[in-house]
Design a protein around this motif. Structure first.
Motif, PDB file in Angstrom:
ATOM      1  N   ASP A   6       0.853  -1.173   0.000  1.00 51.24           N
ATOM      2  CA  ASP A   6       0.000   0.000   0.000  1.00 51.24           C
ATOM      3  C   ASP A   6       0.902   1.239   0.000  1.00 51.24           C
ATOM      4  O   ASP A   6       1.447   1.617   1.023  1.00 51.24           O
ATOM      5  CB  ASP A   6      -0.917  -0.016   1.233  1.00 51.24           C
ATOM      6  CG  ASP A   6      -1.976   1.068   1.166  1.00 51.24           C
ATOM      7  OD1 ASP A   6      -1.783   2.019   0.388  1.00 51.24           O
ATOM      8  OD2 ASP A   6      -2.978   0.959   1.885  1.00 51.24           O
ATOM      9  N   VAL A   7       1.042   1.827  -1.164  1.00 49.23           N
ATOM     10  CA  VAL A   7       1.970   2.945  -1.350  1.00 49.23           C
ATOM     11  C   VAL A   7       1.515   4.173  -0.541  1.00 49.23           C
ATOM     12  O   VAL A   7       2.324   4.858   0.080  1.00 49.23           O
ATOM     13  CB  VAL A   7       2.084   3.279  -2.854  1.00 49.23           C
ATOM     14  CG1 VAL A   7       2.899   4.529  -3.072  1.00 49.23           C
ATOM     15  CG2 VAL A   7       2.712   2.108  -3.588  1.00 49.23           C
ATOM     16  N   ASP A   8       0.210   4.440  -0.537  1.00 44.85           N
ATOM     17  CA  ASP A   8      -0.293   5.609   0.197  1.00 44.85           C
ATOM     18  C   ASP A   8      -0.109   5.433   1.699  1.00 44.85           C
ATOM     19  O   ASP A   8       0.182   6.391   2.413  1.00 44.85           O
ATOM     20  CB  ASP A   8      -1.764   5.848  -0.140  1.00 44.85           C
ATOM     21  CG  ASP A   8      -1.931   6.185  -1.611  1.00 44.85           C
ATOM     22  OD1 ASP A   8      -1.038   6.866  -2.144  1.00 44.85           O
ATOM     23  OD2 ASP A   8      -2.921   5.760  -2.210  1.00 44.85           O
TER      24      ASP A   8
ATOM     25  N   ARG B  13      11.305  -4.786  -2.647  1.00 43.03           N
ATOM     26  CA  ARG B  13      11.926  -3.574  -3.186  1.00 43.03           C
ATOM     27  C   ARG B  13      10.880  -2.477  -3.391  1.00 43.03           C
ATOM     28  O   ARG B  13      11.156  -1.298  -3.181  1.00 43.03           O
ATOM     29  CB  ARG B  13      12.654  -3.882  -4.504  1.00 43.03           C
ATOM     30  CG  ARG B  13      13.923  -4.670  -4.282  1.00 43.03           C
ATOM     31  CD  ARG B  13      14.830  -4.629  -5.489  1.00 43.03           C
ATOM     32  NE  ARG B  13      14.344  -5.446  -6.590  1.00 43.03           N
ATOM     33  CZ  ARG B  13      14.646  -6.731  -6.762  1.00 43.03           C
ATOM     34  NH1 ARG B  13      15.430  -7.349  -5.910  1.00 43.03           N
ATOM     35  NH2 ARG B  13      14.177  -7.411  -7.789  1.00 43.03           N
ATOM     36  N   LEU B  14       9.659  -2.886  -3.754  1.00 42.97           N
ATOM     37  CA  LEU B  14       8.586  -1.898  -3.914  1.00 42.97           C
ATOM     38  C   LEU B  14       8.278  -1.249  -2.563  1.00 42.97           C
ATOM     39  O   LEU B  14       8.059  -0.031  -2.487  1.00 42.97           O
ATOM     40  CB  LEU B  14       7.330  -2.567  -4.495  1.00 42.97           C
ATOM     41  CG  LEU B  14       6.124  -1.651  -4.709  1.00 42.97           C
ATOM     42  CD1 LEU B  14       6.464  -0.477  -5.619  1.00 42.97           C
ATOM     43  CD2 LEU B  14       4.952  -2.423  -5.289  1.00 42.97           C
ATOM     44  N   THR B  15       8.281  -2.053  -1.501  1.00 50.88           N
ATOM     45  CA  THR B  15       8.040  -1.500  -0.162  1.00 50.88           C
ATOM     46  C   THR B  15       9.130  -0.486   0.190  1.00 50.88           C
ATOM     47  O   THR B  15       8.829   0.606   0.691  1.00 50.88           O
ATOM     48  CB  THR B  15       8.027  -2.631   0.894  1.00 50.88           C
ATOM     49  OG1 THR B  15       7.130  -3.641   0.447  1.00 50.88           O
ATOM     50  CG2 THR B  15       7.594  -2.128   2.252  1.00 50.88           C
ATOM     51  N   ILE B  16      10.369  -0.853  -0.079  1.00 51.89           N
ATOM     52  CA  ILE B  16      11.488   0.051   0.224  1.00 51.89           C
ATOM     53  C   ILE B  16      11.340   1.363  -0.556  1.00 51.89           C
ATOM     54  O   ILE B  16      11.433   2.457   0.003  1.00 51.89           O
ATOM     55  CB  ILE B  16      12.853  -0.618  -0.123  1.00 51.89           C
ATOM     56  CG1 ILE B  16      13.088  -1.834   0.776  1.00 51.89           C
ATOM     57  CG2 ILE B  16      14.003   0.372   0.012  1.00 51.89           C
ATOM     58  CD1 ILE B  16      14.243  -2.725   0.330  1.00 51.89           C
ATOM     59  N   ILE B  17      11.068   1.230  -1.837  1.00 56.09           N
ATOM     60  CA  ILE B  17      10.927   2.419  -2.693  1.00 56.09           C
ATOM     61  C   ILE B  17       9.735   3.268  -2.228  1.00 56.09           C
ATOM     62  O   ILE B  17       9.828   4.505  -2.164  1.00 56.09           O
ATOM     63  CB  ILE B  17      10.731   2.003  -4.173  1.00 56.09           C
ATOM     64  CG1 ILE B  17      11.998   1.333  -4.700  1.00 56.09           C
ATOM     65  CG2 ILE B  17      10.306   3.182  -5.030  1.00 56.09           C
ATOM     66  CD1 ILE B  17      12.974   2.212  -5.419  1.00 56.09           C
ATOM     67  N   ALA B  18       8.618   2.603  -1.891  1.00 56.03           N
ATOM     68  CA  ALA B  18       7.426   3.350  -1.443  1.00 56.03           C
ATOM     69  C   ALA B  18       7.727   4.100  -0.158  1.00 56.03           C
ATOM     70  O   ALA B  18       7.321   5.250   0.004  1.00 56.03           O
ATOM     71  CB  ALA B  18       6.256   2.390  -1.243  1.00 56.03           C
ATOM     72  N   LEU B  19       8.449   3.455   0.752  1.00 55.91           N
ATOM     73  CA  LEU B  19       8.809   4.116   2.013  1.00 55.91           C
ATOM     74  C   LEU B  19       9.729   5.305   1.748  1.00 55.91           C
ATOM     75  O   LEU B  19       9.544   6.380   2.314  1.00 55.91           O
ATOM     76  CB  LEU B  19       9.507   3.133   2.959  1.00 55.91           C
ATOM     77  CG  LEU B  19       8.595   2.128   3.675  1.00 55.91           C
ATOM     78  CD1 LEU B  19       9.424   1.026   4.302  1.00 55.91           C
ATOM     79  CD2 LEU B  19       7.745   2.817   4.722  1.00 55.91           C
ATOM     80  N   LEU B  20      10.705   5.104   0.884  1.00 57.03           N
ATOM     81  CA  LEU B  20      11.668   6.179   0.609  1.00 57.03           C
ATOM     82  C   LEU B  20      11.048   7.327  -0.193  1.00 57.03           C
ATOM     83  O   LEU B  20      11.497   8.463  -0.088  1.00 57.03           O
ATOM     84  CB  LEU B  20      12.881   5.621  -0.142  1.00 57.03           C
ATOM     85  CG  LEU B  20      13.814   4.726   0.670  1.00 57.03           C
ATOM     86  CD1 LEU B  20      14.897   4.134  -0.224  1.00 57.03           C
ATOM     87  CD2 LEU B  20      14.460   5.496   1.816  1.00 57.03           C
ATOM     88  N   SER B  21      10.001   6.993  -0.962  1.00 55.39           N
ATOM     89  CA  SER B  21       9.386   8.043  -1.787  1.00 55.39           C
ATOM     90  C   SER B  21       8.692   9.105  -0.947  1.00 55.39           C
ATOM     91  O   SER B  21       8.464  10.218  -1.415  1.00 55.39           O
ATOM     92  CB  SER B  21       8.387   7.435  -2.765  1.00 55.39           C
ATOM     93  OG  SER B  21       7.248   7.002  -2.062  1.00 55.39           O
ATOM     94  N   SER B  22       8.338   8.748   0.299  1.00 59.44           N
ATOM     95  CA  SER B  22       7.599   9.710   1.127  1.00 59.44           C
ATOM     96  C   SER B  22       8.507  10.425   2.124  1.00 59.44           C
ATOM     97  O   SER B  22       8.015  11.203   2.937  1.00 59.44           O
ATOM     98  CB  SER B  22       6.474   8.988   1.867  1.00 59.44           C
ATOM     99  OG  SER B  22       7.026   7.990   2.692  1.00 59.44           O
ATOM    100  N   VAL B  23       9.797  10.133   2.090  1.00 50.44           N
ATOM    101  CA  VAL B  23      10.709  10.792   3.034  1.00 50.44           C
ATOM    102  C   VAL B  23      11.907  11.380   2.279  1.00 50.44           C
ATOM    103  O   VAL B  23      12.150  11.034   1.125  1.00 50.44           O
ATOM    104  CB  VAL B  23      11.226   9.812   4.131  1.00 50.44           C
ATOM    105  CG1 VAL B  23      10.082   9.230   4.914  1.00 50.44           C
ATOM    106  CG2 VAL B  23      12.083   8.713   3.544  1.00 50.44           C
TER     107      VAL B  23
END
Lengths: 215, 105
Positions: A6-8, B13-23
């Motif tokens: 869940d990206v959001d 890797r998607l989780t890592i990228i998603a986390l890093l995209s917001s910080v």
């Protein structure tokens, strides 16, 4: 196949992370209650041209000094308590729209501060009657909307408590005007700091400081 | 159909990228806790992302403790945006255009 990420939620998580140790609540609570306590003490000082000048500017200077030390202390506490336990994260630079909102809020806070001074010196009757309910409503709206945005139940409770404190002050005491407002903000600030302290306790229990950290 | 970026498509890797995209940036410990991966797994995925040019890794010290800071590179941000768009295109139901048909009388 679609990965279950869940990206959001990941974006929201970063904002929540800054509040999960309770330090924000403790420091904001202390800031609110200490500033109001200063104004109440300043208001209780004997009147006179010199004393008015000293109490007005002295109170402003003290409030500013406390605000600056609390913000400075926040970063140090985060680095000492939170980052070694759950990791460091820096939030991105905010958008112009967000910074403009913060500026407007700061402007509103400044206007309220100036208003309080005028209020303290004039003690107009209708202003005096409106102060507690109006300020409680604004404060509660800020807390409740923040709680909904960041999914923080404690902020919803703090908003509700502020309204209850205001109702209690209006219904059961004769505190009006600056005294009522001061009492309300001190109670709201202390309750916020208590919520934060409980949250910090839970955080420290759940996240003991590691002996050896690969951070 | 849009091509999916295989480097980002992998769930960890998607989780890592998603986390890093917001910080702006995060350290290894934060990513370790938030992703739930093991240290070894997280290191491997970070190296893979670094090789692809999607993240920048900075090794430094906080006092005497080693500190690994990770941030998304501009290429990583662009790749993530593109990946999200591709996923949206795939998952969005196709819009069927209704064509009026003249029935024979």
């Amino acid at each position: 196949m679609e990965p279950l990420v869940d990206v959001d939620a990941a974006a929201l998580r970063a904002s929540q992370y800054w509040m999960e140790d309770g330090l924000v609540e403790i420091l904001l609570g202390l800031l609110t209650s200490s500033q109001m306590a200063i104004y109440m003490v300043a208001g209780a000082l004997p009147r006179g041209p010199l004393m008015d000048f000293v109490s007005t500017f002295g109170a402003q200077a003290l409030c500013l000094a406390i605000t600056l030390s609390i913000f400075g202390g926040f970063k140090k506490l985060k680095a000492r308590i939170t980052f070694p336990r759950t990791g460091y994260v820096a939030l991105p630079k905010r958008s112009t729209k967000y910074r403009m909102s913060v500026f407007l809020i700061a402007l509103a806070v400044g206007a309220v501060t100036v208003g309080l001074e005028v209020f303290r010196l004039s003690q107009t009757d209708w202003l005096s009657r409106m102060a507690v309910p109006a300020f409680a409503a604004v404060f509660a709206i800020c807390l409740i909307s923040g709680g909904l945005q960041y999914k923080q139940a404690s902020m919803l409770w703090e908003g509700l408590l502020t309204l209850l404190f205001a109702a209690g002050l209006e219904g059961f005491t004769d505190l009006r005007g600056i005294k009522g407002l001061g009492a309300l903000m001190i109670m709201a600030g202390i309750s916020m700091a208590i919520f934060g302290a409980f949250r910090l306790r839970r955080f420290l229990k759940a996240n003991p400081k590691p002996q050896e950290t690969e951070a | 159909m849009s091509e999916l970026n295989r480097v980002i498509h992998e769930p960890a890797r998607l989780t890592i990228i998603a986390l890093l995209s917001s910080v702006k940036e995060a350290d290894f410990l934060y990513l370790l806790r938030e992703t739930g991966l093991t240290k070894g797994n997280l290191s491997t995925h970070l190296i893979r992302l670094e090789e692809a040019g999607y993240v920048e890794i900075e090794k430094t010290f906080r006092g005497k403790i080693p500190l690994t800071l990770v941030r998304l590179s501009p290429e990583g941000k662009a790749a993530f945006q593109s990946y999200r768009k591709s996923m949206k295109d795939i998952l969005e139901p196709s819009k069927m255009r209704r064509v009026p048909v003249q029935l024979p009388t």
